[in-house]
Design a protein around this motif. Structure first.
Motif, PDB file in Angstrom:
ATOM      1  N   VAL A  46       3.385   8.526   1.703  1.00  0.00           N
ATOM      2  CA  VAL A  46       2.254   8.545   2.616  1.00  0.00           C
ATOM      3  C   VAL A  46       1.483   7.242   2.475  1.00  0.00           C
ATOM      4  CG1 VAL A  46       0.119   9.717   3.218  1.00  0.00           C
ATOM      5  CG2 VAL A  46       2.086  11.039   2.425  1.00  0.00           C
ATOM      6  N   ARG A  47       1.231   6.589   3.596  1.00  0.00           N
ATOM      7  CA  ARG A  47       0.458   5.347   3.605  1.00  0.00           C
ATOM      8  C   ARG A  47      -0.583   5.436   4.703  1.00  0.00           C
ATOM      9  NH1 ARG A  47       3.125   0.812   1.184  1.00  0.00           N
ATOM     10  NH2 ARG A  47       4.098   1.693  -0.649  1.00  0.00           N
ATOM     11  N   TYR A  48      -1.718   4.826   4.486  1.00  0.00           N
ATOM     12  CA  TYR A  48      -2.742   4.791   5.514  1.00  0.00           C
ATOM     13  C   TYR A  48      -3.276   3.381   5.740  1.00  0.00           C
ATOM     14  CZ  TYR A  48      -5.716   4.995   1.400  1.00  0.00           C
ATOM     15  OH  TYR A  48      -6.286   4.745   0.194  1.00  0.00           O
ATOM     16  N   GLN A  49      -2.785   2.416   4.992  1.00  0.00           N
ATOM     17  CA  GLN A  49      -3.156   1.021   5.207  1.00  0.00           C
ATOM     18  C   GLN A  49      -2.050   0.126   4.684  1.00  0.00           C
ATOM     19  OE1 GLN A  49      -6.838   0.765   3.044  1.00  0.00           O
ATOM     20  NE2 GLN A  49      -5.852   0.189   1.148  1.00  0.00           N
ATOM     21  N   GLY A  50      -2.116  -1.156   5.070  1.00  0.00           N
ATOM     22  CA  GLY A  50      -1.119  -2.109   4.605  1.00  0.00           C
ATOM     23  C   GLY A  50       0.099  -2.162   5.512  1.00  0.00           C
ATOM     24  N   VAL A  51       1.155  -2.769   4.993  1.00  0.00           N
ATOM     25  CA  VAL A  51       2.413  -2.924   5.726  1.00  0.00           C
ATOM     26  C   VAL A  51       3.479  -2.074   5.054  1.00  0.00           C
ATOM     27  CG1 VAL A  51       4.193  -4.554   6.466  1.00  0.00           C
ATOM     28  CG2 VAL A  51       1.796  -5.248   6.459  1.00  0.00           C
ATOM     29  N   VAL A  52       4.179  -1.300   5.868  1.00  0.00           N
ATOM     30  CA  VAL A  52       5.256  -0.440   5.392  1.00  0.00           C
ATOM     31  C   VAL A  52       6.534  -0.899   6.077  1.00  0.00           C
ATOM     32  CG1 VAL A  52       6.111   1.923   5.282  1.00  0.00           C
ATOM     33  CG2 VAL A  52       3.657   1.496   5.183  1.00  0.00           C
ATOM     34  N   SER A  53       7.618  -1.020   5.326  1.00  0.00           N
ATOM     35  CA  SER A  53       8.890  -1.369   5.960  1.00  0.00           C
ATOM     36  C   SER A  53      10.016  -0.600   5.298  1.00  0.00           C
ATOM     37  CB  SER A  53       9.148  -2.874   5.880  1.00  0.00           C
ATOM     38  OG  SER A  53       9.354  -3.271   4.557  1.00  0.00           O
ATOM     39  N   TYR A  54      11.032  -0.333   6.080  1.00  0.00           N
ATOM     40  CA  TYR A  54      12.244   0.279   5.535  1.00  0.00           C
ATOM     41  C   TYR A  54      13.417  -0.128   6.406  1.00  0.00           C
ATOM     42  CZ  TYR A  54      11.783   4.049   9.045  1.00  0.00           C
ATOM     43  OH  TYR A  54      11.674   4.764  10.204  1.00  0.00           O
ATOM     44  N   ALA A  55      14.587  -0.041   5.845  1.00  0.00           N
ATOM     45  CA  ALA A  55      15.811  -0.388   6.566  1.00  0.00           C
ATOM     46  C   ALA A  55      16.846   0.697   6.321  1.00  0.00           C
ATOM     47  CB  ALA A  55      16.342  -1.738   6.100  1.00  0.00           C
TER      48      ALA A  55
END
Length: 96
Positions: free
Chosen positions: A2-11
């Motif tokens: 769970v994220r609510y700020q920042g940068v999230v990445s996945y491949a």
């Protein structure tokens, strides 16, 4: 995760099995956990198997006037979501 700020990445890469009409890649936007199980109540941005960038807000799905390559077996997809600036990017590489 769970994220609510920042940068999230996945491949990810789709394996050798046949893809269904419902296959795609997305990013779910929800403010509580656990998320509802009903797709009709979710808010998300996703890339459909046919390369369409779509948004879902509850039962309403809209397709954006932009397209990426169709997702195929061995396609490599990268999703980058900037939660602070409120944008999502999909990158597709076809490895046929």
């Amino acid at each position: 995760m769970v994220r609510y700020q920042g940068v999230v990445s996945y491949a990810l890469r789709f394996d050798g099995r046949e893809m269904s009409k419902a296959d795609g890649v997305g990013f779910l936007l929800h403010d509580t956990l656990p998320c509802p199980r009903s797709v009709q109540s979710l808010h998300s941005v996703f890339l459909s198997k046919r390369g369409h960038v779509c948004t879902r807000q509850g039962e309403m799905v809209s397709r954006r006037n932009m397209g990426l390559p169709w997702l195929r077996t061995n396609s490599e997809i990268r999703v980058i979501a900037n939660l602070d600036e409120r944008w999502i990017e999909f990158q597709v590489q076809d490895h046929q």
